[in-house]
Motif scaffolding. Structure first.
Motif, PDB file in Angstrom:
ATOM      1  N   GLN A 130       0.831  -1.205   0.000  1.00 24.49           N
ATOM      2  CA  GLN A 130       0.000   0.000   0.000  1.00 24.49           C
ATOM      3  C   GLN A 130       0.864   1.254   0.000  1.00 24.49           C
ATOM      4  O   GLN A 130       0.509   2.273  -0.601  1.00 24.49           O
ATOM      5  N   VAL A 131       2.016   1.191   0.671  1.00 24.14           N
ATOM      6  CA  VAL A 131       2.943   2.325   0.651  1.00 24.14           C
ATOM      7  C   VAL A 131       3.396   2.575  -0.779  1.00 24.14           C
ATOM      8  O   VAL A 131       3.388   3.714  -1.270  1.00 24.14           O
ATOM      9  N   ALA A 132       3.775   1.498  -1.456  1.00 21.59           N
ATOM     10  CA  ALA A 132       4.250   1.631  -2.835  1.00 21.59           C
ATOM     11  C   ALA A 132       3.161   2.242  -3.709  1.00 21.59           C
ATOM     12  O   ALA A 132       3.415   3.148  -4.509  1.00 21.59           O
ATOM     13  N   GLU A 133       1.944   1.772  -3.515  1.00 23.00           N
ATOM     14  CA  GLU A 133       0.831   2.284  -4.313  1.00 23.00           C
ATOM     15  C   GLU A 133       0.606   3.769  -4.027  1.00 23.00           C
ATOM     16  O   GLU A 133       0.430   4.583  -4.934  1.00 23.00           O
ATOM     17  N   LEU A 134       0.667   4.099  -2.751  1.00 21.18           N
ATOM     18  CA  LEU A 134       0.404   5.473  -2.339  1.00 21.18           C
ATOM     19  C   LEU A 134       1.457   6.431  -2.884  1.00 21.18           C
ATOM     20  O   LEU A 134       1.160   7.567  -3.253  1.00 21.18           O
ATOM     21  N   LEU A 135       2.718   5.967  -2.931  1.00 28.43           N
ATOM     22  CA  LEU A 135       3.790   6.840  -3.421  1.00 28.43           C
ATOM     23  C   LEU A 135       3.871   6.855  -4.942  1.00 28.43           C
ATOM     24  O   LEU A 135       4.631   7.610  -5.521  1.00 28.43           O
ATOM     25  N   ALA A 174      11.335   1.383   3.904  1.00 28.85           N
ATOM     26  CA  ALA A 174      12.492   2.239   3.609  1.00 28.85           C
ATOM     27  C   ALA A 174      12.959   2.025   2.172  1.00 28.85           C
ATOM     28  O   ALA A 174      13.314   2.983   1.472  1.00 28.85           O
ATOM     29  N   GLU A 175      12.938   0.790   1.736  1.00 25.73           N
ATOM     30  CA  GLU A 175      13.381   0.494   0.370  1.00 25.73           C
ATOM     31  C   GLU A 175      12.427   1.132  -0.649  1.00 25.73           C
ATOM     32  O   GLU A 175      12.859   1.708  -1.650  1.00 25.73           O
ATOM     33  N   ILE A 176      11.143   1.055  -0.357  1.00 28.54           N
ATOM     34  CA  ILE A 176      10.151   1.672  -1.251  1.00 28.54           C
ATOM     35  C   ILE A 176      10.335   3.196  -1.281  1.00 28.54           C
ATOM     36  O   ILE A 176      10.280   3.830  -2.338  1.00 28.54           O
ATOM     37  N   CYS A 177      10.562   3.785  -0.101  1.00 31.63           N
ATOM     38  CA  CYS A 177      10.773   5.234  -0.029  1.00 31.63           C
ATOM     39  C   CYS A 177      12.031   5.633  -0.803  1.00 31.63           C
ATOM     40  O   CYS A 177      12.046   6.634  -1.520  1.00 31.63           O
ATOM     41  N   ARG A 178      13.093   4.839  -0.646  1.00 31.32           N
ATOM     42  CA  ARG A 178      14.340   5.143  -1.333  1.00 31.32           C
ATOM     43  C   ARG A 178      14.103   5.155  -2.846  1.00 31.32           C
ATOM     44  O   ARG A 178      14.522   6.067  -3.550  1.00 31.32           O
ATOM     45  N   ALA A 179      13.394   4.128  -3.312  1.00 28.39           N
ATOM     46  CA  ALA A 179      13.137   4.039  -4.755  1.00 28.39           C
ATOM     47  C   ALA A 179      12.292   5.216  -5.225  1.00 28.39           C
ATOM     48  O   ALA A 179      12.469   5.719  -6.333  1.00 28.39           O
ATOM     49  N   ALA A 180      11.383   5.688  -4.367  1.00 27.80           N
ATOM     50  CA  ALA A 180      10.495   6.792  -4.753  1.00 27.80           C
ATOM     51  C   ALA A 180      11.120   8.150  -4.483  1.00 27.80           C
ATOM     52  O   ALA A 180      10.540   9.184  -4.828  1.00 27.80           O
ATOM     53  N   GLY A 181      12.289   8.159  -3.836  1.00 23.35           N
ATOM     54  CA  GLY A 181      12.945   9.442  -3.531  1.00 23.35           C
ATOM     55  C   GLY A 181      12.233  10.216  -2.443  1.00 23.35           C
ATOM     56  O   GLY A 181      12.305  11.448  -2.384  1.00 23.35           O
ATOM     57  N   GLU A 195      16.855  -2.486  20.133  1.00 20.06           N
ATOM     58  CA  GLU A 195      17.787  -2.682  19.019  1.00 20.06           C
ATOM     59  C   GLU A 195      17.885  -1.407  18.204  1.00 20.06           C
ATOM     60  O   GLU A 195      16.992  -0.562  18.261  1.00 20.06           O
ATOM     61  N   ALA A 196      18.989  -1.293  17.463  1.00 15.37           N
ATOM     62  CA  ALA A 196      19.117  -0.174  16.538  1.00 15.37           C
ATOM     63  C   ALA A 196      18.041  -0.335  15.474  1.00 15.37           C
ATOM     64  O   ALA A 196      17.745  -1.448  15.045  1.00 15.37           O
ATOM     65  N   PRO A 197      17.443   0.758  15.057  1.00 24.04           N
ATOM     66  CA  PRO A 197      16.377   0.655  14.045  1.00 24.04           C
ATOM     67  C   PRO A 197      16.937   0.099  12.739  1.00 24.04           C
ATOM     68  O   PRO A 197      18.122   0.275  12.455  1.00 24.04           O
ATOM     69  N   PRO A 198      16.105  -0.577  11.960  1.00 25.64           N
ATOM     70  CA  PRO A 198      16.554  -1.075  10.659  1.00 25.64           C
ATOM     71  C   PRO A 198      17.114   0.071   9.836  1.00 25.64           C
ATOM     72  O   PRO A 198      16.627   1.199   9.922  1.00 25.64           O
ATOM     73  N   ALA A 199      18.143  -0.204   9.060  1.00 25.95           N
ATOM     74  CA  ALA A 199      18.754   0.838   8.238  1.00 25.95           C
ATOM     75  C   ALA A 199      17.756   1.352   7.208  1.00 25.95           C
ATOM     76  O   ALA A 199      16.689   0.774   7.019  1.00 25.95           O
ATOM     77  N   GLY A 200      18.115   2.431   6.549  1.00 29.04           N
ATOM     78  CA  GLY A 200      17.288   2.935   5.467  1.00 29.04           C
ATOM     79  C   GLY A 200      16.481   4.150   5.835  1.00 29.04           C
ATOM     80  O   GLY A 200      15.871   4.774   4.969  1.00 29.04           O
ATOM     81  N   TRP A 201      16.431   4.525   7.099  1.00 26.54           N
ATOM     82  CA  TRP A 201      15.698   5.727   7.484  1.00 26.54           C
ATOM     83  C   TRP A 201      16.449   6.973   7.042  1.00 26.54           C
ATOM     84  O   TRP A 201      17.670   6.962   6.903  1.00 26.54           O
ATOM     85  N   VAL A 226      20.033  14.542   3.613  1.00 21.88           N
ATOM     86  CA  VAL A 226      18.578  14.720   3.664  1.00 21.88           C
ATOM     87  C   VAL A 226      18.295  16.211   3.801  1.00 21.88           C
ATOM     88  O   VAL A 226      18.870  16.879   4.659  1.00 21.88           O
ATOM     89  N   ARG A 227      17.410  16.713   2.958  1.00 27.20           N
ATOM     90  CA  ARG A 227      17.075  18.134   3.039  1.00 27.20           C
ATOM     91  C   ARG A 227      16.315  18.403   4.319  1.00 27.20           C
ATOM     92  O   ARG A 227      15.303  17.761   4.593  1.00 27.20           O
ATOM     93  N   PHE A 228      16.828  19.359   5.076  1.00 28.94           N
ATOM     94  CA  PHE A 228      16.254  19.607   6.394  1.00 28.94           C
ATOM     95  C   PHE A 228      16.391  21.087   6.695  1.00 28.94           C
ATOM     96  O   PHE A 228      17.483  21.637   6.670  1.00 28.94           O
ATOM     97  N   ALA A 229      15.280  21.731   6.958  1.00 31.94           N
ATOM     98  CA  ALA A 229      15.286  23.166   7.259  1.00 31.94           C
ATOM     99  C   ALA A 229      14.580  23.377   8.587  1.00 31.94           C
ATOM    100  O   ALA A 229      13.353  23.506   8.649  1.00 31.94           O
ATOM    101  N   PRO A 230      15.348  23.364   9.683  1.00 31.59           N
ATOM    102  CA  PRO A 230      14.715  23.461  10.999  1.00 31.59           C
ATOM    103  C   PRO A 230      13.920  24.763  11.141  1.00 31.59           C
ATOM    104  O   PRO A 230      14.282  25.778  10.554  1.00 31.59           O
TER     105      PRO A 230
END
Lengths: 483, 483
Positions: A130-135, A174-181, A195-201, A226-230
């Motif tokens: 559903q994430v893939a579809e949504l993006l 995360a993999e889907i987000c990476r592919a979608a930019g 545990e440390a969170p899964p990579a890809g964030w 990562v673009r970040f404008a506090p």
């Protein structure tokens, strides 16, 4: 007294306490100052940042300390959205995020942005498909702005749910987000102690009081690139991302205790996982009309949530408190809210009589057995007070419900109607349960109820009792007796 | 090692330490929870709020705890401006406010609001008459938006300046604001350890680490009836005004130590006031070309600031550090900034060689005498390194300044020109001082300097040395020798 509300906050870990005391002496000065005391504070801050970054799986210069996990989430959402403002103003959040993320989404909406909500299944888990579809063009469950389908400024997904313990498929998403930019913000508050969170964030948030660190320390990591404008106003603290004098002793204690907790996490997690399995198996067996919710396998090791028909969470909580157990109920954010938990609602499961048990490290099997011993009595006592079906005779003068015979029989020829308007959860369901036996099989009963929880709990009751839910028309809920 | 940077942060007060330790055991749980641990935390939070409110002179339900004084100021400015958005978008701030207020003003400007700045005299004090004029039609010193004279959404005035110690006429300004119907935000960070702020404020901010409370605790009070719309995202914490899990042990420690510090404030204040008087008298006598700045009488008891010609603050700070004294220099916010303090600039006084001495409670007369013993040596050593006038022979290989004879004499017929482009404070002034003796009385010398501090320090040097400052044209400063 046994404390079973670890997911809310933990007592200070011994290492946190020790580090806090040492840093009170060594780290009270302003780390931005050039004098000896300032330089000493700066060294402590740098060391804490290195240690915490290692625990979270990021570089020290990607990590800033914030005054709380809530502030970390607010800053993460605002900064990521502002950084990608020209690309998209669409924010995607899962429906079961912590309220801090949902509040940030509300603020984005008020600021003219759009928010798409990602639904979950009955176990509380989002579907990567559903994430893939949504993006890639699909609308969200509650798209609320002008159509901006197919892109997003940011997607927010927790690593594990704070109310039911379900782990989310972070690596796949995360993999889907990476592919979608599209950058991914992971709220790792509940899983970080384990545990440390899964990579890809792209962005990560956590909160120290979830692992026995002090209150007043959140963590926000933003990957390089990562673009970040506090959001202003800012100052030069924390790489210009989080203004204000830092609470250095608390930060030192947070980093030290995270390291200590992680060192014991595998063994302690396995031990607590077995205790939770015991609870998941025994609770529905010992308590009639009780449903354990959340994923039975892909879950946090220490947390289990169940809901009891014909009872309200607050009374259960207070009853368990009197019996020596501190638990939580409903939304994780406030126990004073009258609306049912948004997490349970998104899952479509029963919300009434909701109890969350989250075991702190060190919980013993004896604690759990004692809990299982008192729980049925507490539930049954709350049900008796509410004059619930099968709960025996209510105590004199304590019945909150009018006798069912008075509220039914209003229009015998058109089927029964139960008027529960103005009555709060779980009374509408209790009254429905009382009259269902008088409806012929195949007949219909209508429940009038304006309590918000009824929308969730009447269908959930039907599912649990094998009756057919026909739907609602405003405040009128229709149920067909099928057995 | 003697710590003379109390205005930056204090070591934890013994009462703060004791209260923090006790509250670590009793107050780690979420005060929003209904269970025993939550109720116990709630009681501690309520008690801390009552105590701190009494110390600040407000009602408990007017006071919220924030993660820092900076956050309190940011939230106060944003909330008050949003609350009065329909009345006016003009913010008035004194030119010597803490940078947190100025950053909030920048954010307001970026959001389309206007900001008027209230100037100060050479002692750093605002003029109530100017406030009255500004609120009844006059423009501010740096009005930067479309004309909105005669009204304001908010006026911000500190109770005492953090760099020079000057007390502001808060009571008089409060009366003027009341008459004009304009809310007044008082930043009481520096004065709160000594006394409750003068009545009449609408909003108040303070910071616990200024009185020996822990870092991570700010205080924000908003009088009942003051329009206040806190900026989202929010949650139900702190009356819906400050989101995030509160650092309760730190809050408890902050409230307890404020009470303890106040109990001793009158006696300790009088004692430190005498020590500061000693410094104010002795420093300019023992150190040539040194100016004590700030109000000599209406001032904080424990703080004195002075500036030394021909020296830079960072070198003085590091020299004093080596000699065993921790002091501060320049802007209170960061010692790494290259721009001169906005406070000294607004006062129009010398900024070079700036040293702030702020005495913590317990400072002895012997500490002060030892400081007076080492200070002249430190200043003289810094001046020697810079090859400053009258500083004797510089140490070989350590001179940062080119010999003056090489930079002068460029256009003898049109008067001397000193090229100090690219040289940082205090070098332009040092070179000016070196050549002035070669200018005939009545003649003019031009100094080329692009360091921002020159704009302040060349006129200040002229005033201190009795020469005439003719003004600047871009980076060319003209000075007439008059004696």
């Amino acid at each position: 007294m046994v404390y079973f509300d670890a997911a809310s906050a933990l007592p200070p870990h011994p290492v946190a306490r020790q580090a806090l005391l040492a840093a009170l002496d060594e780290g009270w000065a302003d780390p931005a100052r050039l004098h000896r005391e300032g330089r000493r504070a700066r060294l402590l801050l740098d060391a804490a940042r290195e240690s915490a970054a290692e625990s979270l799986g990021c570089r020290p210069d990607e990590l800033v300390f914030t005054p709380s996990g809530t502030r970390a989430l607010h800053a993460a959402v605002a900064g990521a959205l502002a950084g990608r403002r020209r690309v998209s103003r669409r924010l995607v959040v899962s429906a079961v995020e912590h309220s801090a993320v949902l509040h940030a989404a509300d603020a984005h909406r008020a600021d003219g942005g759009t928010v798409a909500e990602l639904g979950v299944d009955r176990l509380g888990r989002v579907d990567p498909a559903q994430v893939a579809e949504l993006l890639s063009g699909g609308p969200g469950a509650s798209e609320d702005g002008p159509g901006e389908e197919g892109t997003a400024a940011l997607l927010c997904l927790q690593s594990a749910n704070h109310e039911v313990g379900t782990l989310q498929p972070v690596a796949e998403v995360a993999e889907i987000c990476r592919a979608a930019g599209v950058p991914l913000l992971v709220d790792a508050a509940q899983s970080a102690p384990w545990e440390a969170p899964p990579a890809g964030w792209s962005l990560l948030a956590a909160s120290a009081h979830k692992w026995g660190g002090p209150g007043g320390v959140g963590l926000l990591a933003v990957r390089k690139g990562v673009r970040f404008a506090p959001a202003p106003p800012l100052d030069e603290r924390e790489y210009g991302r989080m203004p204000g004098f830092p609470d250095l002793p608390a930060i030192v204690a947070a980093a030290a205790s995270l390291r200590a907790v992680r060192a014991a996490a595998a063994a302690e997690g396995a031990r607590l996982r077995a205790l939770v399995d015991r609870l998941r198996e025994a609770v529905p067996r010992l308590v009639p009309d009780c449903e354990v919710v959340g994923d039975p396998v892909r879950r946090l090791p220490h947390l289990v949530t169940f809901s009891c028909l014909y009872a309200d969470g607050e009374s259960l909580l207070l009853g368990l408190d009197r019996a020596g157990f501190s638990v939580s109920s409903g939304s994780s954010c406030t126990s004073s809210t009258l609306t049912p938990s948004h997490v349970l609602r998104a899952m479509g499961v029963l919300s009434e009589g909701n109890v969350r048990v989250s075991l702190p490290p060190g919980t013993t099997g004896a604690d759990v057995e004692e809990f299982l011993r008192v729980l049925p009595e507490v539930v049954s006592s709350v049900r008796a007070q509410l004059d619930a079906p099968g709960a025996g005779t209510p105590k004199a003068g304590t019945s909150a419900a009018a006798p069912a015979t008075e509220v039914a029989d209003r229009a015998e020829d058109e089927g029964l109607t139960v008027d529960a308007l103005g009555k709060r959860c779980p009374l509408p369901v209790i009254e429905l349960a009382k009259v269902i036996g008088r409806v012929p099989v195949g007949g219909v009963v209508t429940v009038l109820a304006d309590d918000e929880a009824a929308r969730l709990d009447i269908p959930a009751w039907c599912a649990m009792r094998g009756q057919e839910y026909l739907g609602a028309d405003g405040t009128a809920y229709r149920v067909r007796r099928t057995s």
